[in-house]
Scaffold this motif. Sequence first.
Motif, PDB file in Angstrom:
ATOM      1  N   ILE A 292      32.119  23.681  25.634  1.00 18.72           N
ATOM      2  CA  ILE A 292      32.318  22.314  25.144  1.00 18.72           C
ATOM      3  C   ILE A 292      33.650  21.808  25.664  1.00 18.72           C
ATOM      4  N   GLN A 293      33.726  20.540  25.893  1.00 25.87           N
ATOM      5  CA  GLN A 293      34.979  19.943  26.325  1.00 25.87           C
ATOM      6  C   GLN A 293      34.989  18.483  25.890  1.00 25.87           C
ATOM      7  N   PHE A 294      35.849  18.168  24.944  1.00 19.74           N
ATOM      8  CA  PHE A 294      35.929  16.777  24.493  1.00 19.74           C
ATOM      9  C   PHE A 294      37.023  16.047  25.245  1.00 19.74           C
TER      10      PHE A 294
ATOM     11  N   ASN B 182      38.630  21.746  21.133  1.00 19.16           N
ATOM     12  CA  ASN B 182      38.678  22.184  22.530  1.00 19.16           C
ATOM     13  C   ASN B 182      39.336  23.559  22.633  1.00 19.16           C
ATOM     14  N   ASN B 183      40.473  23.695  21.960  1.00 24.94           N
ATOM     15  CA  ASN B 183      41.206  24.968  22.029  1.00 24.94           C
ATOM     16  C   ASN B 183      40.426  26.105  21.404  1.00 24.94           C
TER      17      ASN B 183
ATOM     18  N   THR C 108      30.981  21.550  18.010  1.00 28.00           N
ATOM     19  CA  THR C 108      31.571  22.857  18.282  1.00 28.00           C
ATOM     20  C   THR C 108      30.818  23.953  17.541  1.00 28.00           C
TER      21      THR C 108
ATOM     22  N   ALA D  71      33.007  16.131  16.586  1.00 29.86           N
ATOM     23  CA  ALA D  71      33.591  17.248  17.327  1.00 29.86           C
ATOM     24  C   ALA D  71      33.411  18.549  16.560  1.00 29.86           C
TER      25      ALA D  71
ATOM     26  N   GLY E 112      37.147  26.161  21.039  1.00 30.46           N
ATOM     27  CA  GLY E 112      35.970  26.384  21.888  1.00 30.46           C
ATOM     28  C   GLY E 112      36.320  27.238  23.094  1.00 30.46           C
ATOM     29  N   LYS E 113      37.468  26.950  23.692  1.00 33.13           N
ATOM     30  CA  LYS E 113      37.901  27.695  24.866  1.00 33.13           C
ATOM     31  C   LYS E 113      38.096  29.171  24.497  1.00 33.13           C
TER      32      LYS E 113
ATOM     33  N   TRP F 178      39.507  16.806  17.681  1.00 32.69           N
ATOM     34  CA  TRP F 178      38.755  17.148  18.892  1.00 32.69           C
ATOM     35  C   TRP F 178      39.562  18.019  19.852  1.00 32.69           C
ATOM     36  N   GLU F 179      40.871  17.845  19.883  1.00 27.96           N
ATOM     37  CA  GLU F 179      41.686  18.711  20.752  1.00 27.96           C
ATOM     38  C   GLU F 179      41.741  20.126  20.188  1.00 27.96           C
TER      39      GLU F 179
END
Lengths: 578, 179
Positions: free
Chosen positions: A533-535, A523-524, A352, A348, A526-527, A519-520
């Motif tokens: 990206i979205q895991f 996600n945050n 990213t 992850a 990346g957003k 990975w979460e």
Amino acid sequence: MPEIFIDGKRYEFEGKPKLLQFILDNGKEVPFFCYHPEMSAPANCRQCYVKVGTPVQNRETGEYELDENGERVIRWFPKMQTSCSMEMTDGMVVHTQETSEEVARAQKDTMELILINHPLDCPICDQAGECPLQIQTYKYGPEGSRFEVKKVHKPKRVELGPRVTLDAERCINCTRCVRFTEEISETYQLTIASRGDKNYPITAPGMEFDDPYSLNTVDICPVGALTSTDFRFKARVWEMNQTPSIDITGGKGTNVDLWTRDNLVLRLTPRYNENVNTHWMPDEARMAYTKFNENRISRPSIKADGDNQIKTSWNNAIETFAEKLEAVKPADVLVLGSAHASVEENYALMKTFSTWGVNDFYFSPDVKEGFGDDFLLTDDQAPNTKGVKALGFSETSAEDLKAAIKSAKVVVLLNDELVDRGVLDSEDLKKPYVISLATNETETSKSTDLVIPITCIAEHAASYVNVEGRIQRSLPAKETKYTHRKLDLEMSEGRLDRYGTNFDNWVNEDNKVDCTPTWELMNNLGKRLGLSIQFGTSREIMDEIASSNSSFEGVSYEKMDDENGIQLTGMNKEEVSA
Amino acid sequence: MANNYEFTPEDLKEIETIKAKFPEVMPATLPTLWVAQRRFGHVEPEVQHLVAETLDLPVSHVHGVATFYTQYYKEKMGKYVLDVCTTTSCQLCGGYDMLHYLENKLGIKAGETTKDGMFSIQSVECLGACGYAPMMQITNDVYVNNLTEEKLDDVIESLKADKMPEFESVGMPQHTERS
Ligand code: SF4
Ligand code: SF4
Ligand code: FES
Ligand code: FES
């Protein structure tokens, strides 16, 4: 093929199996104490009695003699036989307690004898709840004892060594512990001293039971005689949940169980895996649980004035993370993966940052030359060295790492105690802005500018590749602030979890750490950075890795679960450099 | 463990002869412990370590063997160890009286050693000489049969003068009949 008749049912067999093991392998049961599949069978507890006979054969023709009904004539052994040491032969006929009153009676009488001087202090005994003696007494033992005089007393607390405490009264003298030191760990540290009703295992005078594998004797002791000094009296077995996991203190990938109560891991025990550690684990690995409970980083923290870190909000942490990145070019950012983190976490992180534009990824191997033995300890101190490598992280030496840090503007560090293990000096981390994703408060986390707490192996499902190239995975055992046993189907629920409520006085909210899986977090981030990206769950991440990286081809959580781990093709022990 | 004990060259030679009798060294443990006990009068922990070292066996094994047999003395004992039998036949014929007589005479209890290091008393189980009850054995050696208080007085006197009582041959009934 040779045949054997057990309780009237015909079985075929190959080779020369021992009767007890064969019975167990076929899903039947005969009570036993001293037998252990990995050690010699001295047949000293006499609990595994069965009735055995062999067919009478005509010596000349080799034909079986038949009685008037045309049935084979059976010659019974004159006495009960211990099934653990009985070699099976063609045509053998066996009766267990299921079909023979006589056998049931013999087992019951043996049990009565074993219990004569047994203290039966189950209410204060650590073994209660997982005690073969207790279980088998319920199932096969006598209702009471006819022995009415005072029992023989023996020492109740002998410190055999730094980690093992003996309650001599509970010992049934099965010699499993002694045989372990003779046949498995080969330290020959234990012996049975004295004889008759006075005997119990002990070390030679002036010596300690400091075998690096000593705690295995606690696991195989069929009673509560050998206890773990650390775990003694901490919890009742039935109050805890048992969750399968992997040892992360070395490269072997020893399979373990995590035992939790109220989201604290209280002990680690070995879990059988014939391809890795069979029944055993090193003592070293057992203390890893303290890291899952103590000194955890809960809530992000940030360096405010000088070197003082203060707690901050998740929003602020992500915002700061993103701002620091946006202020520099990808080439100025050094991303360090970690052999101490799982495949999914490293993946992850890598995905990213490569989406954001970083090209090179490094990690620092953690190897202690000469630390390993040819059993379960390895020179490699990290659980996932092969995994990070296979993902494409390059090994880097301490010097190269220091130079790279010097020339970087921002450093992102995935869970690795670089300062604590002497690769870096905290001074080295002074110049760039260092963001660490970490599980525990350490010298390393203290030396960084932004610390973001991530889940440890006890809190997430993730995979690790051992020194032999075998990928194995963990399951979440303790809840974080954001997970819930009843909602996460991978989590096990113990009696206390099921019937307890948040208002019970044994429940402590503080045992849940305020952290998220890497990975979460990605996600945050990346957003916020606007990356595409979205895991999903770690299970989905593994599917993604398997379909994009040939080293992990065919790997999935289902397969790992079914096969107790998967040997990755193209990876073997020799290949491990460093 | 620092060791204050040492085998003499003769002992070592004897141990070599013992070892040569067996295909492995383990069975040599018992006779070697005897060599040690003869030399030092006991096999206390340090001696057990010495035996293990000499035979190149785990100390734990030697300790297990030494503690299994009561005839090996795991602590320093008196020069003469008086093993008074108190099992059934001897008990019925006054074994305990003999034991208590000795205890009073020497001023120690069973399991103890006199200050001058001359005598230890032990109360032991049947020594297989029930026919001549009550009886005792001296330092794993001579049996003294059909004990009486006078006989004990004599034995103690002679032992004080360092004289072991003679081995008394007691005829079996069938032998007496025939002669
Ligand atoms: S060893 Fe088993 S039977 Fe014995 S006291 Fe402990 S729990 Fe009870
Ligand atoms: S301590 Fe346990 S394993 Fe060792 S002999 Fe006694 S019962 Fe067996
Ligand atoms: S298991 Fe067979 S005798 Fe102990
Ligand atoms: S009872 Fe004393 S010798 Fe047998």
